[in-house]
Design an enzyme around this catalytic site. Sequence first.
Site, PDB file in Angstrom:
ATOM      1  N   LYS A 173       0.832  -1.204   0.000  1.00  0.00           N
ATOM      2  CA  LYS A 173       0.000   0.000   0.000  1.00  0.00           C
ATOM      3  C   LYS A 173       0.867   1.254   0.000  1.00  0.00           C
ATOM      4  CE  LYS A 173      -1.973  -1.382   3.734  1.00  0.00           C
ATOM      5  NZ  LYS A 173      -2.831  -1.584   4.924  1.00  0.00           N
ATOM      6  N   THR A 205      -8.010   9.943   8.523  1.00  0.00           N
ATOM      7  CA  THR A 205      -7.796   8.672   7.817  1.00  0.00           C
ATOM      8  C   THR A 205      -7.647   7.492   8.775  1.00  0.00           C
ATOM      9  OG1 THR A 205      -5.416   9.126   7.761  1.00  0.00           O
ATOM     10  CG2 THR A 205      -6.719   9.816   5.847  1.00  0.00           C
ATOM     11  N   GLY A 207      -8.124   4.183  10.523  1.00  0.00           N
ATOM     12  CA  GLY A 207      -8.798   2.946  10.147  1.00  0.00           C
ATOM     13  C   GLY A 207      -8.672   2.559   8.689  1.00  0.00           C
ATOM     14  N   THR A 208      -7.842   3.276   7.934  1.00  0.00           N
ATOM     15  CA  THR A 208      -7.737   3.011   6.493  1.00  0.00           C
ATOM     16  C   THR A 208      -7.333   1.570   6.192  1.00  0.00           C
ATOM     17  OG1 THR A 208      -7.115   5.314   6.136  1.00  0.00           O
ATOM     18  CG2 THR A 208      -6.654   3.774   4.359  1.00  0.00           C
ATOM     19  N   GLY A 209      -6.265   1.095   6.851  1.00  0.00           N
ATOM     20  CA  GLY A 209      -5.761  -0.247   6.562  1.00  0.00           C
ATOM     21  C   GLY A 209      -6.742  -1.333   6.933  1.00  0.00           C
ATOM     22  N   CYS A 210      -7.365  -1.209   8.100  1.00  0.00           N
ATOM     23  CA  CYS A 210      -8.374  -2.191   8.527  1.00  0.00           C
ATOM     24  C   CYS A 210      -9.527  -2.238   7.531  1.00  0.00           C
ATOM     25  CB  CYS A 210      -8.919  -1.819   9.898  1.00  0.00           C
ATOM     26  SG  CYS A 210      -7.694  -1.611  11.201  1.00  0.00           S
TER      27      CYS A 210
END
Length: 265
Positions: A173, A205, A207-210
């Site tokens: 990412k 932003t 919590g983007t990865g979850c």
Amino acid sequence: MNRPPRVLTIAGSDSGGGAGIQADLKSMLANGVHGMSVLTAITAQNSLGVQGAWELPEEQVRAQFRSVVDDIGVDAVKTGMLASASMVRVVASLLRTLPPSVPVVVDPVAVSKHGDALLGADAMDAVRAEIVPLATVLTPNLTELGPVSGVLDDRELAAKTLLEAGASWVLVKGGHDSGPESVDVLHGAGVRRTYSAVRADNRHTHGTGCTLASAIASYLARGSDVESAVGAAKEYVTGAIQAGFALGGGIGPVDHAWRFRGSGS
């Protein structure tokens, strides 16, 4: 009445609702699946950071997993915060009991959006040895890529190393990069595919990865192939980031319900 596909998240709780189990379940609902959970840890967390974290006992984690899997069943799994090397080994042993047909999306969470450690210092080696070989899709960001692969300053070699370690696909990412676009790169056997989106001018932003990993798991559960699932999840999380909102005094969350509110683009 037909039931929706079933997706299980194995991760930590975010009491502020922006990341972790809470973000996973919101992302799953927004992308058309029934979300279920196994908590590995509880955090005291808000928009300013993580004030405390407590790992759950092994027997509680095993009981949650067996309760869900043995009765309800799963069509895909997503893992997030695994807290410690011992917890990594527990979760790996549970994942090995699933049929090989069940895809596993692994988000190798190590640090929160605020820079707070969410994984013990000795645990990334365990992730590499125990969890990476079980990953249908591994989703490291640029902060996690070096530690989980053991390769620094070479993204292509790091991705290749993770594929050789057993991951079927590796999505590197690019959200931590600079520049006008956020570019994620999907690596697979003989495949290198990029997914680009205009970078949103929005600091909220959390919590983007979850959210992205849970969306990928959702689309895999719905029958998409990996490349299509990543593309659909990228589109969803891009809108969620664009619609992220202020909450508390720090970094607010992405908006998991942006499609329902008619916001984003």
